[in-house]
Design a protein around this motif. Sequence first.
Motif, mmCIF file in Angstrom:
data_model
loop_
_atom_site.group_PDB
_atom_site.id
_atom_site.type_symbol
_atom_site.label_atom_id
_atom_site.label_comp_id
_atom_site.label_asym_id
_atom_site.label_seq_id
_atom_site.Cartn_x
_atom_site.Cartn_y
_atom_site.Cartn_z
ATOM 1 N N LEU A 89 0.831 -1.204 0.000
ATOM 2 C CA LEU A 89 0.000 0.000 0.000
ATOM 3 C C LEU A 89 0.870 1.260 0.000
ATOM 4 O O LEU A 89 1.975 1.248 0.534
ATOM 5 C CB LEU A 89 -0.914 0.006 1.233
ATOM 6 C CG LEU A 89 -1.984 -1.079 1.274
ATOM 7 C CD1 LEU A 89 -2.732 -1.026 2.607
ATOM 8 C CD2 LEU A 89 -2.964 -0.943 0.125
ATOM 9 N N PRO A 90 0.365 2.339 -0.559
ATOM 10 C CA PRO A 90 1.140 3.593 -0.589
ATOM 11 C C PRO A 90 1.065 4.349 0.741
ATOM 12 O O PRO A 90 0.584 5.482 0.810
ATOM 13 C CB PRO A 90 0.477 4.374 -1.729
ATOM 14 C CG PRO A 90 -0.938 3.911 -1.706
ATOM 15 C CD PRO A 90 -0.878 2.460 -1.316
ATOM 16 N N ILE A 91 1.546 3.708 1.818
ATOM 17 C CA ILE A 91 1.474 4.324 3.144
ATOM 18 C C ILE A 91 2.872 4.570 3.716
ATOM 19 O O ILE A 91 3.004 4.946 4.880
ATOM 20 C CB ILE A 91 0.641 3.469 4.125
ATOM 21 C CG1 ILE A 91 1.195 2.048 4.247
ATOM 22 C CG2 ILE A 91 -0.822 3.473 3.718
ATOM 23 C CD1 ILE A 91 0.500 1.179 5.271
ATOM 24 N N ASN A 92 3.885 4.354 2.891
ATOM 25 C CA ASN A 92 5.270 4.611 3.294
ATOM 26 C C ASN A 92 5.672 3.817 4.533
ATOM 27 O O ASN A 92 6.297 4.333 5.444
ATOM 28 C CB ASN A 92 5.491 6.111 3.523
ATOM 29 C CG ASN A 92 6.961 6.461 3.500
ATOM 30 O OD1 ASN A 92 7.774 5.751 2.926
ATOM 31 N ND2 ASN A 92 7.314 7.565 4.132
ATOM 32 N N ARG A 93 5.270 2.526 4.558
ATOM 33 C CA ARG A 93 5.637 1.627 5.649
ATOM 34 C C ARG A 93 6.421 0.473 5.053
ATOM 35 O O ARG A 93 6.294 0.149 3.866
ATOM 36 C CB ARG A 93 4.387 1.091 6.363
ATOM 37 C CG ARG A 93 3.487 2.136 6.989
ATOM 38 C CD ARG A 93 4.000 2.681 8.306
ATOM 39 N NE ARG A 93 4.104 1.704 9.354
ATOM 40 C CZ ARG A 93 3.158 1.458 10.264
ATOM 41 N NH1 ARG A 93 2.024 2.126 10.236
ATOM 42 N NH2 ARG A 93 3.352 0.559 11.204
ATOM 43 N N ASP A 94 7.234 -0.171 5.879
ATOM 44 C CA ASP A 94 8.083 -1.260 5.413
ATOM 45 C C ASP A 94 7.569 -2.609 5.900
ATOM 46 O O ASP A 94 7.044 -2.731 7.003
ATOM 47 C CB ASP A 94 9.519 -1.084 5.933
ATOM 48 C CG ASP A 94 10.191 0.140 5.359
ATOM 49 O OD1 ASP A 94 9.941 0.445 4.182
ATOM 50 O OD2 ASP A 94 10.958 0.782 6.096
ATOM 51 N N CYS A 95 7.781 -3.611 5.075
ATOM 52 C CA CYS A 95 7.534 -4.995 5.441
ATOM 53 C C CYS A 95 8.780 -5.481 6.188
ATOM 54 O O CYS A 95 9.897 -5.248 5.747
ATOM 55 C CB CYS A 95 7.307 -5.812 4.169
ATOM 56 S SG CYS A 95 6.989 -7.545 4.447
ATOM 57 N N SER A 96 8.598 -6.125 7.334
ATOM 58 C CA SER A 96 9.746 -6.498 8.147
ATOM 59 C C SER A 96 9.606 -7.926 8.678
ATOM 60 O O SER A 96 8.589 -8.276 9.284
ATOM 61 C CB SER A 96 9.869 -5.522 9.329
ATOM 62 O OG SER A 96 10.708 -6.017 10.325
ATOM 63 N N TRP A 97 10.653 -8.721 8.453
ATOM 64 C CA TRP A 97 10.667 -10.070 9.023
ATOM 65 C C TRP A 97 10.707 -10.006 10.542
ATOM 66 O O TRP A 97 10.143 -10.857 11.227
ATOM 67 C CB TRP A 97 11.863 -10.864 8.506
ATOM 68 C CG TRP A 97 11.677 -11.367 7.114
ATOM 69 C CD1 TRP A 97 12.292 -10.907 5.990
ATOM 70 C CD2 TRP A 97 10.803 -12.412 6.687
ATOM 71 N NE1 TRP A 97 11.842 -11.596 4.889
ATOM 72 C CE2 TRP A 97 10.935 -12.536 5.293
ATOM 73 C CE3 TRP A 97 9.909 -13.257 7.342
ATOM 74 C CZ2 TRP A 97 10.220 -13.467 4.552
ATOM 75 C CZ3 TRP A 97 9.200 -14.190 6.611
ATOM 76 C CH2 TRP A 97 9.360 -14.280 5.229
ATOM 77 N N GLY A 98 11.365 -8.988 11.093
ATOM 78 C CA GLY A 98 11.414 -8.820 12.548
ATOM 79 C C GLY A 98 10.037 -8.556 13.129
ATOM 80 O O GLY A 98 9.692 -9.099 14.194
ATOM 81 N N ASP A 99 9.243 -7.730 12.450
ATOM 82 C CA ASP A 99 7.876 -7.473 12.900
ATOM 83 C C ASP A 99 7.037 -8.747 12.806
ATOM 84 O O ASP A 99 6.255 -9.066 13.708
ATOM 85 C CB ASP A 99 7.220 -6.372 12.067
ATOM 86 C CG ASP A 99 7.822 -4.997 12.315
ATOM 87 O OD1 ASP A 99 8.604 -4.849 13.278
ATOM 88 O OD2 ASP A 99 7.514 -4.081 11.532
ATOM 89 N N PHE A 100 7.197 -9.474 11.719
ATOM 90 C CA PHE A 100 6.470 -10.734 11.539
ATOM 91 C C PHE A 100 6.836 -11.727 12.645
ATOM 92 O O PHE A 100 5.963 -12.394 13.210
ATOM 93 C CB PHE A 100 6.771 -11.320 10.153
ATOM 94 C CG PHE A 100 6.087 -12.631 9.902
ATOM 95 C CD1 PHE A 100 4.722 -12.683 9.677
ATOM 96 C CD2 PHE A 100 6.809 -13.811 9.890
ATOM 97 C CE1 PHE A 100 4.091 -13.898 9.448
ATOM 98 C CE2 PHE A 100 6.187 -15.024 9.659
ATOM 99 C CZ PHE A 100 4.820 -15.075 9.431
ATOM 100 N N ALA A 101 8.110 -11.803 12.987
ATOM 101 C CA ALA A 101 8.550 -12.700 14.064
ATOM 102 C C ALA A 101 7.973 -12.262 15.407
ATOM 103 O O ALA A 101 7.557 -13.097 16.224
ATOM 104 C CB ALA A 101 10.076 -12.738 14.126
#
Length: 128
Positions: A89-101
């Motif tokens: 999405l155009p929300i200027n956020r990052d996908c993170s494996w750390g967040d997923f963990a």
Amino acid sequence: MQKYIKIIGWFIVILYLTLTPAGDIPKLSLLSIPYFDKVVHFTMYFVMSMLLAGYFHQFKKYSNQKILLINALLLIFIGGLLEILQYELPINRDCSWGDFAANTTGAITGTLIYLYWLKNTFVGKWLS
């Protein structure tokens, strides 16, 4: 409907915190603490997993193992999907494996604590 209010309300909190555009997030001094965002992710999914475990615990046909499996699969899927949406999405956020963990760890930990410690207490009854 009353039984769903806590779950729906908390899911809205997760959606809001996860999908708020980066520019709309207030600049708080807490956010500068190293790994504070991982604590937030863990906590969001910890609480959600306890609410869901309380809901599923009402149905006597679900064993502890089945509740753990359902919670883990459902919340891991939701956590992964929301991480992907942050990237897409155009929300200027990052996908993170750390967040997923952190999401996954919070979901599993919350479910285990509910099932093996809280389910027959006042807190467990409030969660269900």
